[in-house]
Design a protein around this motif. Sequence first.
Motif, PDB file in Angstrom:
ATOM      1  N   GLN A  48      56.051  45.881  38.740  1.00 24.13           N
ATOM      2  CA  GLN A  48      55.339  45.267  39.860  1.00 24.13           C
ATOM      3  C   GLN A  48      53.827  45.402  39.670  1.00 24.13           C
ATOM      4  N   LEU A  49      53.367  46.599  39.307  1.00 26.18           N
ATOM      5  CA  LEU A  49      51.926  46.827  39.145  1.00 26.18           C
ATOM      6  C   LEU A  49      51.338  46.011  38.003  1.00 26.18           C
ATOM      7  N   VAL A  50      52.063  45.896  36.907  1.00 30.52           N
ATOM      8  CA  VAL A  50      51.593  45.086  35.777  1.00 30.52           C
ATOM      9  C   VAL A  50      51.483  43.625  36.200  1.00 30.52           C
ATOM     10  N   SER A  51      52.455  43.139  36.944  1.00 24.38           N
ATOM     11  CA  SER A  51      52.423  41.760  37.417  1.00 24.38           C
ATOM     12  C   SER A  51      51.227  41.540  38.347  1.00 24.38           C
ATOM     13  N   GLU A  52      51.007  42.441  39.272  1.00 27.80           N
ATOM     14  CA  GLU A  52      49.876  42.322  40.189  1.00 27.80           C
ATOM     15  C   GLU A  52      48.552  42.408  39.438  1.00 27.80           C
ATOM     16  N   ALA A  53      48.456  43.360  38.517  1.00 26.74           N
ATOM     17  CA  ALA A  53      47.213  43.541  37.765  1.00 26.74           C
ATOM     18  C   ALA A  53      46.900  42.307  36.939  1.00 26.74           C
ATOM     19  N   ASN A  54      47.886  41.766  36.252  1.00 27.03           N
ATOM     20  CA  ASN A  54      47.650  40.576  35.433  1.00 27.03           C
ATOM     21  C   ASN A  54      47.253  39.378  36.287  1.00 27.03           C
ATOM     22  N   SER A  55      47.766  39.301  37.504  1.00 26.35           N
ATOM     23  CA  SER A  55      47.371  38.218  38.404  1.00 26.35           C
ATOM     24  C   SER A  55      45.919  38.359  38.842  1.00 26.35           C
TER      25      SER A  55
END
Length: 157
Positions: A48-55
């Motif tokens: 979840q954090l990787v997805s949010e960070a990349n966004s």
Amino acid sequence: MTEFMLRVAAVAADNGIDLPAVGVVDAPRRSVPSAADRYVSFRALAEQLVSEANSALGPQAAELVLEDDPADGYLSFTLRAGDAATTVATQIAGAVAVASFTGIDGRPHETELAGREDLEALVLALVREATRARSDRRRQGEAAMTTLNNQGKPTTT
């Protein structure tokens, strides 16, 4: 954008914000089911954090990558941003398991992340490390181009 995404964007912009410390605790021996449950919880949060960070990241920062590192007797994943990386693992031996992580500095720690907010702090530290490394490389490249451009030009005295 989520609060975490806003923090990622601020870190990537290198606004000089203070990062939270990554909290760790001694890693106790746990039963395999309990340790696996904790690991899967952290692994899901990491995704979840990787997805949010990349966004939230713009072109000024390296993309975060989540890699599973399967091996006999280990549950492990690595988070990467540019050349910076950290690994969260659980080692299983018989009926017990112990968590650990490898910091961005590459040193293994016989401790575990204290909680959810500490995985967030670790991702923010990765973003900062990757952003700074990329900025340093950009400055070095610009300096090299200036040197090349200035070669062969007459000097004035």
